[in-house]
Design a protein around this motif. Structure first.
Motif, PDB file in Angstrom:
ATOM      1  N   VAL A  39       0.834  -1.206   0.000  1.00 49.34           N
ATOM      2  CA  VAL A  39       0.000   0.000   0.000  1.00 49.34           C
ATOM      3  C   VAL A  39       0.866   1.254   0.000  1.00 49.34           C
ATOM      4  CG1 VAL A  39      -1.673   1.337   1.327  1.00 49.34           C
ATOM      5  CG2 VAL A  39      -1.968  -1.139   1.057  1.00 49.34           C
ATOM      6  N   LEU A  42       2.489   1.818  -3.478  1.00 49.69           N
ATOM      7  CA  LEU A  42       1.589   2.383  -4.479  1.00 49.69           C
ATOM      8  C   LEU A  42       1.265   3.844  -4.185  1.00 49.69           C
ATOM      9  CD1 LEU A  42      -0.959  -0.504  -5.126  1.00 49.69           C
ATOM     10  CD2 LEU A  42       1.076   0.100  -6.426  1.00 49.69           C
ATOM     11  N   VAL A  43       1.027   4.147  -2.919  1.00 48.93           N
ATOM     12  CA  VAL A  43       0.725   5.520  -2.543  1.00 48.93           C
ATOM     13  C   VAL A  43       1.917   6.428  -2.830  1.00 48.93           C
ATOM     14  CG1 VAL A  43       0.288   7.033  -0.567  1.00 48.93           C
ATOM     15  CG2 VAL A  43      -1.050   4.955  -0.856  1.00 48.93           C
ATOM     16  N   ALA A  46       2.264   7.250  -6.418  1.00 47.59           N
ATOM     17  CA  ALA A  46       1.287   8.263  -6.820  1.00 47.59           C
ATOM     18  C   ALA A  46       1.807   9.666  -6.563  1.00 47.59           C
ATOM     19  CB  ALA A  46      -0.028   8.045  -6.068  1.00 47.59           C
ATOM     20  N   PHE A  67      -4.601   2.325 -11.830  1.00 51.59           N
ATOM     21  CA  PHE A  67      -5.951   2.697 -11.407  1.00 51.59           C
ATOM     22  C   PHE A  67      -5.960   3.513 -10.124  1.00 51.59           C
ATOM     23  CE2 PHE A  67      -5.023  -1.066  -8.942  1.00 51.59           C
ATOM     24  CZ  PHE A  67      -5.612  -0.810  -7.732  1.00 51.59           C
ATOM     25  N   TYR A  68      -4.957   3.362  -9.295  1.00 57.36           N
ATOM     26  CA  TYR A  68      -4.956   3.977  -7.978  1.00 57.36           C
ATOM     27  C   TYR A  68      -4.464   5.420  -8.004  1.00 57.36           C
ATOM     28  CZ  TYR A  68       0.034   3.423  -8.328  1.00 57.36           C
ATOM     29  OH  TYR A  68       1.330   3.507  -8.765  1.00 57.36           O
ATOM     30  N   PHE A  70      -3.889   9.378  -8.245  1.00 55.28           N
ATOM     31  CA  PHE A  70      -4.721  10.525  -7.900  1.00 55.28           C
ATOM     32  C   PHE A  70      -3.808  11.741  -7.770  1.00 55.28           C
ATOM     33  CE2 PHE A  70      -3.465   8.076  -4.228  1.00 55.28           C
ATOM     34  CZ  PHE A  70      -2.887   9.025  -3.383  1.00 55.28           C
ATOM     35  N   TRP A 164       3.762  -5.988  -8.470  1.00 60.95           N
ATOM     36  CA  TRP A 164       2.446  -6.515  -8.837  1.00 60.95           C
ATOM     37  C   TRP A 164       2.481  -8.032  -8.996  1.00 60.95           C
ATOM     38  CZ3 TRP A 164      -2.136  -4.543  -8.341  1.00 60.95           C
ATOM     39  CH2 TRP A 164      -2.297  -3.158  -8.293  1.00 60.95           C
TER      40      TRP A 164
END
Length: 410
Positions: A39, A42-43, A46, A67-68, A70, A164
């Protein structure tokens, strides 16, 4: 005696420590730890705003795996420092647990027959991806943290796609094995199964003692790496990290860096007051400013850290310079309507020579084209004559030796 000659023989593996309970304890720890790693990874990715511009995206073929993504916020200003610090420090601390877990299940890799059914074949393939993915992710992560760029390509796509593959196998394994692991934790005695040796050697340490040894190893790694994400005396405890220990020098510019001016081919000739000009572009308008002319604009200060993908960070430094939104106003944008910006450095090689910042980052009043740090002009290694500093942005987006800024939708 023949049953002890080959690893495929159950009698070959004689450690009395191996068993469902020991393996399950390690597995539960990894279940929580690796989930947090995934987590935060991925954050943290971003935070690069990879969907903003190709120059920020080091995984251009990620497709649905993005997809994650932002818009990365600027508050709190220490957000990237936290997420990446947790990601890297936890990853290092879990290494002893991972190695102990792999050791505990090693006999399963040699069981015969290697494939008993289609379902068993799929399970073996998932285990191969799980073990291979874990070793790949932890190895590439440690090499990157230690600044040993021994990769057959860029660290970013290798670690991203590897994560992944690994997490998919990990999730499948966790769904299959977690109920069994929880049952095993409730039964210490009378263990049975393929992990239990039919003829164990005399014990030299208990299972709980072995777990304490593994936990001690994790705590030692934690204590010798975590300090580089903190301020003050704690940094000196990070003896295993390249950016641990005391600050690299005295004075206002004596704080950590990754890239020196010399390593990026930045000469004093091109950064001199006579030669250097900042080019600011907007729709139909271009402005060229010397450093002296920038100093005539309203100057503002902000206390912000620098945090990098390797997990290290600085304490808050006092930066002073021109707000990015004020530079956007010079080429025709209203303060509240400042757009995205493409920033280009004088450096001619290396990643992130160009970087894109999103409009919310440009509009933040703490986002600066910094000219000073801690009350003194920037040093060459900190980006003289001018550098970007933005709250919560990864270090590589805080471009040094800025030469050009192009405002507009990217």
């Amino acid at each position: 005696m023949s049953d002890r000659l080959l690893p495929t023989s159950p009698g070959f593996w004689r450690s009395p420590l191996r068993g469902p309970w020991f393996t399950s304890v390690l597995g539960i720890v990894l279940l929580g730890g690796i989930t947090v790693l995934f987590v935060t990874g991925l954050v943290s990715y971003a935070a690069y705003n990879p969907g903003l511009s190709p120059v920020n995206d080091k995984t251009p073929d990620k497709g649905l795996l993005g997809f994650y993504l932002f818009a990365w916020p600027t508050d709190p200003p220490w957000l990237y420092r936290l997420t990446q610090g947790v990601h890297v420090t936890l990853g290092i601390a879990l290494i002893p647990v991972l190695l102990a877990k792999l050791w505990s299940v090693l006999p399963r890799l040699f069981t015969l027959p290697p494939v008993r059914s289609l379902a068993h074949a799929l399970e073996r393939i998932s285990l191969l991806l799980l073990v291979g993915g874990a070793l790949f992710e932890f190895t590439t992560g440690v090499l990157n943290v230690q600044l040993d760029y021994l990769f057959p390509g860029s660290f970013y796509p290798l670690h991203f796609y590897g994560a992944w593959v690994f997490f998919a196998a990990f999730l499948a394994h966790a769904l299959l094995k977690t109920p069994t692991a929880l049952r095993n934790l409730r039964h210490l005695r009378d263990e049975e199964g393929e992990l239990v040796s039919p003829n164990p050697a005399p014990p030299t340490v208990s299972r709980r003692g072995a777990l304490a040894f593994v936990g001690g190893g994790s705590l030692l790694l934690l204590a010798t790496t975590a300090g580089r994400s903190f301020d003050g005396p704690l940094r000196a405890t990070a003896v295993l990290a390249p950016h641990g220990g005391p600050e690299p020098g005295p004075g206002p510019g004596g704080f950590q860096i990754n890239k020196t001016a010399a390593s990026r081919g930045i000469s004093t000739t091109e950064t001199s007051d006579e030669a250097w000009r900042l080019v600011i572009e907007g729709p139909g308008r271009t402005v060229r400013l010397s450093r002296a002319e920038l100093l005539q604009l309203p100057l503002h200060s902000a206390a912000l850290p620098i945090a990098c993908v390797e997990g290290w960070s600085t304490s808050d430094q006092w930066w002073r310079g021109v707000r990015l939104r004020d530079l956007a106003a010079l080429v025709g944008y209203e303060t509240g309507a400042a757009p995205d910006v493409m920033v280009e450095s004088l450096q001619r090689h290396g990643s992130f020579r160009r970087a894109a910042l999103r409009d919310n980052q440009v509009r933040d009043p703490r986002a600066l084209l910094a000219l000073f740090v801690n009350g003194e002009p920037l040093t060459p290694d900190h980006g003289y004559p001018a550098r970007i500093i933005v709250p919560a942005a990864p270090g590589v987006l805080n471009t040094k030796w800025v030469a050009r800024m192009t405002f507009g939708e990217l």
